[in-house]
Design a protein around this motif. Structure first.
Motif, PDB file in Angstrom:
ATOM      1  N   PRO A 128      -6.285 -24.536  -0.327  1.00 27.84           N
ATOM      2  CA  PRO A 128      -5.642 -23.621  -1.295  1.00 27.84           C
ATOM      3  C   PRO A 128      -5.720 -22.180  -0.814  1.00 27.84           C
ATOM      4  N   GLU A 129      -4.681 -21.421  -1.087  1.00 31.37           N
ATOM      5  CA  GLU A 129      -4.612 -20.015  -0.691  1.00 31.37           C
ATOM      6  C   GLU A 129      -4.500 -19.134  -1.929  1.00 31.37           C
ATOM      7  N   VAL A 130      -5.362 -18.141  -2.020  1.00 33.77           N
ATOM      8  CA  VAL A 130      -5.308 -17.158  -3.107  1.00 33.77           C
ATOM      9  C   VAL A 130      -4.376 -16.031  -2.672  1.00 33.77           C
ATOM     10  N   GLN A 131      -3.335 -15.799  -3.468  1.00 34.59           N
ATOM     11  CA  GLN A 131      -2.336 -14.812  -3.104  1.00 34.59           C
ATOM     12  C   GLN A 131      -2.885 -13.386  -3.243  1.00 34.59           C
ATOM     13  N   PRO A 132      -2.418 -12.467  -2.416  1.00 30.12           N
ATOM     14  CA  PRO A 132      -2.875 -11.073  -2.495  1.00 30.12           C
ATOM     15  C   PRO A 132      -2.424 -10.421  -3.796  1.00 30.12           C
ATOM     16  N   PRO A 133      -3.036  -9.290  -4.165  1.00 30.30           N
ATOM     17  CA  PRO A 133      -2.685  -8.645  -5.440  1.00 30.30           C
ATOM     18  C   PRO A 133      -1.339  -7.927  -5.369  1.00 30.30           C
ATOM     19  N   THR A 137       6.906  -6.234  -9.974  1.00 31.62           N
ATOM     20  CA  THR A 137       7.880  -5.380  -9.295  1.00 31.62           C
ATOM     21  C   THR A 137       7.445  -5.092  -7.857  1.00 31.62           C
ATOM     22  N   GLY A 138       6.642  -5.995  -7.283  1.00 35.18           N
ATOM     23  CA  GLY A 138       6.103  -5.753  -5.942  1.00 35.18           C
ATOM     24  C   GLY A 138       7.110  -5.948  -4.825  1.00 35.18           C
ATOM     25  N   GLU A 139       8.195  -6.669  -5.072  1.00 39.61           N
ATOM     26  CA  GLU A 139       9.182  -6.902  -4.019  1.00 39.61           C
ATOM     27  C   GLU A 139       9.951  -5.608  -3.746  1.00 39.61           C
ATOM     28  N   ILE A 140       9.779  -5.051  -2.556  1.00 38.84           N
ATOM     29  CA  ILE A 140      10.374  -3.745  -2.264  1.00 38.84           C
ATOM     30  C   ILE A 140      11.364  -3.772  -1.106  1.00 38.84           C
ATOM     31  N   VAL A 173       1.225  -3.213   2.447  1.00 36.39           N
ATOM     32  CA  VAL A 173       1.958  -4.477   2.370  1.00 36.39           C
ATOM     33  C   VAL A 173       0.993  -5.577   1.944  1.00 36.39           C
ATOM     34  N   ALA A 174       1.368  -6.314   0.877  1.00 35.87           N
ATOM     35  CA  ALA A 174       0.509  -7.387   0.369  1.00 35.87           C
ATOM     36  C   ALA A 174       0.847  -8.727   1.008  1.00 35.87           C
ATOM     37  N   ASP A 175       2.139  -9.021   1.158  1.00 40.31           N
ATOM     38  CA  ASP A 175       2.511 -10.347   1.638  1.00 40.31           C
ATOM     39  C   ASP A 175       3.910 -10.279   2.247  1.00 40.31           C
ATOM     40  N   ILE A 287       9.420  -8.587   1.726  1.00 35.55           N
ATOM     41  CA  ILE A 287       8.178  -7.812   1.850  1.00 35.55           C
ATOM     42  C   ILE A 287       7.702  -7.443   0.453  1.00 35.55           C
ATOM     43  N   VAL A 288       6.450  -7.800   0.157  1.00 34.27           N
ATOM     44  CA  VAL A 288       5.856  -7.546  -1.153  1.00 34.27           C
ATOM     45  C   VAL A 288       4.790  -6.475  -1.009  1.00 34.27           C
ATOM     46  N   MET A 289       4.854  -5.484  -1.890  1.00 39.11           N
ATOM     47  CA  MET A 289       3.923  -4.350  -1.837  1.00 39.11           C
ATOM     48  C   MET A 289       2.656  -4.656  -2.627  1.00 39.11           C
ATOM     49  N   ARG A 290       1.543  -4.169  -2.122  1.00 35.33           N
ATOM     50  CA  ARG A 290       0.266  -4.326  -2.818  1.00 35.33           C
ATOM     51  C   ARG A 290       0.290  -3.532  -4.118  1.00 35.33           C
ATOM     52  N   LYS A 291      -0.321  -4.072  -5.136  1.00 32.54           N
ATOM     53  CA  LYS A 291      -0.310  -3.458  -6.462  1.00 32.54           C
ATOM     54  C   LYS A 291      -0.991  -2.094  -6.433  1.00 32.54           C
ATOM     55  N   GLY A 292      -0.337  -1.101  -7.070  1.00 28.42           N
ATOM     56  CA  GLY A 292      -0.895   0.237  -7.166  1.00 28.42           C
ATOM     57  C   GLY A 292      -0.529   1.170  -6.041  1.00 28.42           C
TER      58      GLY A 292
END
Length: 646
Positions: A128-133, A137-140, A173-175, A287-292
């Protein structure tokens, strides 16, 4: 309180240079804060949530639910401060989402989930993989890979082994989510007749290949004063390596894989497919941005990295082409905010000038608006908050400058009376600091308490919790800081500017606007005073009609935002195959492309390669990019386009 206000005004008038100095410093700090401040369309109202994605290829949904989803759910039930646990189980995929209470930090939640996940017993090879935070609206950023020489199998290999690793190095970049393409594998097709001839089973063949696909460590050999590390290299790199793998010894001769099976390069069963315009099969990266994080800064780094990839890392025939860029939305938000602020400042300035009829008083009052906003931006930046359309759009310029209007009008009237009593020539030679100070102190008390009452009216908003608090607390903070800034400038900068600009030739004028309004108000008051009962009846009827008319007033949770694109979803029959979905999706893309306002159409069938967007082949999503609005057909609006597409 009177002495406090008196000391502030007296100190400001006595130390004009220092007043201008700290105002200048604040302006610079406010501008820097605004430039660096993240600007969003809407605030993030979601609670902290942790997503666990588990891929178990080739297994049915029932097996995945029984051996993967259920054990993880049971373990997550003991996680502290969670509100609920949700799961989606599909063919070869398990997605579990743990949602926490309001105010729980991501680090605490992630630590809890990770600790519990270590105690879960899962089938061999399941990780199992825990997704990054990241937030909703993280998709940028979205891009597609294009090449005139390579197929999607090669492009996805480049995406997974080169592009993804480079982009993950970008701060913020989160993911990186890959969508579409064919995942390259080597397939061994066994010949049952040959296996029987050599008395082998498929399991023995599998074990032989698995054991050969590894490197082994050796020892160190010393020779001529040098140390040489000895190791055995056995990793399989090509189809030929697999074919020449030894399975067994038969009659003293090595039995190879190619003697009992055929090896071919193929791809994993597809879980989704992406199409762009006329092309049915492309590789897409999300590309998904890290929260905050600040999206503007992250996007700048991403574009620099993509330029580096296109120019010096990727093969010459492979290029990353942008399809979606959050910068467009940020630019739209910034343009909307600046446009509304500019309109508000101009409107307020014109109204103040029409009533005061003096450019000096108008300038003194109008300058409070940008200064109060810059003060608000500085405070928001120091508090670590972002700006959005809701918070900035709620700023009422009338409330901000009312204190400045009262202060300037009071000083202006007092100076006018003084000029009329001593004559304009004598007035121009008089020292006016004491008069301005006395008037400022008198007006300052009323202004201080009026601002305090308005700010205290925001206190209930600060008490909101959960979604309401996250939605409206930025609004309250922004308006509260703006009001506080306006109060500070009214008690410090306004008296100084009044002393400098209203030093000579102060004369209160009755403009045609004030005369007209005064005449109308006097007549209205005389009529209402003469017809008291009728006035009350009209007021009550107006109130009732106003309340009754709300039933025809539309409501919405959030205001609509047009960023120059449409997002369309289509749901096909649940049992639809991938090939049939691709066929129907192509027809829909072609129909959408016929509209003159449409620039590009990208379609997504099924789910992403890593399972973070769990959907079946029956679910199709379209992103429709539109051309600039000034190039649309005459008289057509976004609503018209949507109706035509429906």
């Amino acid at each position: 309180m009177k002495n406090f206000i008196k000391n502030i005004i007296a100190f400001s008038l006595k130390n004009k240079f220092f007043t201008f100095f700290w105002v200048g410093v604040l302006v610079i700090a406010g501008i820097v804060s605004f430039v660096k401040m993240p600007i969003e369309a809407f605030p993030d109202v979601t609670n902290t949530q942790i997503i666990i994605v588990t891929d178990w290829k080739g297994r049915s949904a029932e097996e995945v639910e029984r051996f993967v989803t259920t054990p993880i759910e049971i373990a997550m039930n003991s996680v502290q401060r969670k509100t609920n646990v949700r799961s989606i189980t599909m063919f070869g995929l398990s997605v579990i989402k743990i949602i926490f209470e309001d105010g729980v930090e991501d680090f605490f939640a992630r630590q809890q989930v990770t600790n519990q996940l270590q105690n879960v017993e899962l089938p061999e090879g399941v990780h199992p993989e825990v997704q990054p935070p990241y937030g909703p609206t993280g998709e940028i950023f979205r891009y597609v890979l294009k090449s005139n020489k390579r197929d999607t199998r090669d492009l996805l290999t480049i995406q997974d082994w080169t592009i993804e690793r480079e982009l993950r190095r970008v701060p913020g970049v989160a993911d990186i989510v890959s969508f579409g393409g064919q995942e390259k594998i080597y397939e061994i097709s066994v010949d049952p007749v040959k296996l029987q001839r050599y008395d082998l089973t498929p399991l023995e063949l599998y074990q032989a290949v698995s054991k050969s696909n590894l490197n082994v460590g050796g020892d160190v050999i010393e020779k001529n004063g040098q140390a040489y590390v000895v190791r055995g290299i056995g990793l399989l790199d090509s189809k030929k390596d697999i074919e020449n793998t030894i399975v067994d010894i038969f009659n003293g001769n090595p039995l190879l894989v190619k003697d009992v099976a055929t090896v071919q390069e193929t791809s994993m069963p597809r879980v989704g497919q992406v199409g762009l315009n006329e092309n049915d099969d492309v590789v897409e990266g999300i590309i998904v941005m890290r929260k905050g994080e600040n999206p503007s800064e992250v996007l700048k780094r991403i574009k620099e990295k993509i330029h580096e990839l296109n120019t010096s890392i990727l093969p010459r025939d492979v290029k990353m082409e942008t399809f979606y860029d959050r910068d467009n939305l940020i630019a739209y938000c910034t343009h909307t905010v600046m446009h509304n602020l500019l309109e508000g400042i101009i409107l307020v300035t014109v109204i103040v000038f029409l009533f005061m009829a003096d450019w000096r008083t108008t300038l003194i009052v109008a300058i409070v608006i940008p200064l109060a906003l810059l003060f608000s931006f500085l405070m928001l930046h120091l508090k670590g908050m972002s700006a959005n359309l809701l918070s900035i759009g709620a700023i009422d310029f009338g409330i901000i400058i009312d204190g400045a209007v009262v202060m300037v009008e009071g000083v202006f009237v007092v100076l006018d009376h003084k000029a009329r009593s001593v004559g304009m020539q004598n007035f121009n030679r008089l020292a006016k600091m004491g008069l301005i100070k006395t008037t400022g102190i008198q007006m300052g008390q009323a202004i201080f308490f009026s601002k305090l009452i308005i700010i205290s009216a925001l206190l209930p908003i600060f008490s909101f919790e959960k979604v309401e608090g996250k939605m409206f607390s930025p609004l309250a903070w922004t308006l509260g800081f703006a009001l506080l800034g306006a109060l500070i400038f009214t008690l410090t900068l306004i008296p100084v500017l009044s002393h400098m600009l209203l030093n000579k030739n102060v004369e209160e004028k009755k403009t045609f606007v004030t005369r007209f309004i005064t005449r109308i108000v006097e007549k209205a008051f005389a009529w209402t005073y003469a017809h008291k009962r009728l006035t009350l009846l009209i007021a009550m009827l107006s109130f009732i009609l106003t309340i009754f008319s709300t039933r025809w007033l539309g409501t919405e949770f959030l205001p609509q935002l047009n960023e120059g694109a449409l997002w369309i979803t289509a749901e096909l029959p649940m049992s639809m195959s991938l090939s049939e979905s691709v066929k129907l999706t192509k027809e829909l893309r072609n129909k959408l492309s016929t509209f003159p306002e449409v620039k590009d159409v990208l379609s997504q069938i099924g789910r992403s390669n890593d399972g973070t967007d769990p959907n079946g082949f029956y679910f199709v999503q379209f992103q429709v990019n539109l051309i600039p609005k000034n190039q649309w057909r005459h008289g057509i609006s976004m609503d018209n386009i949507v109706k035509e597409m429906d």
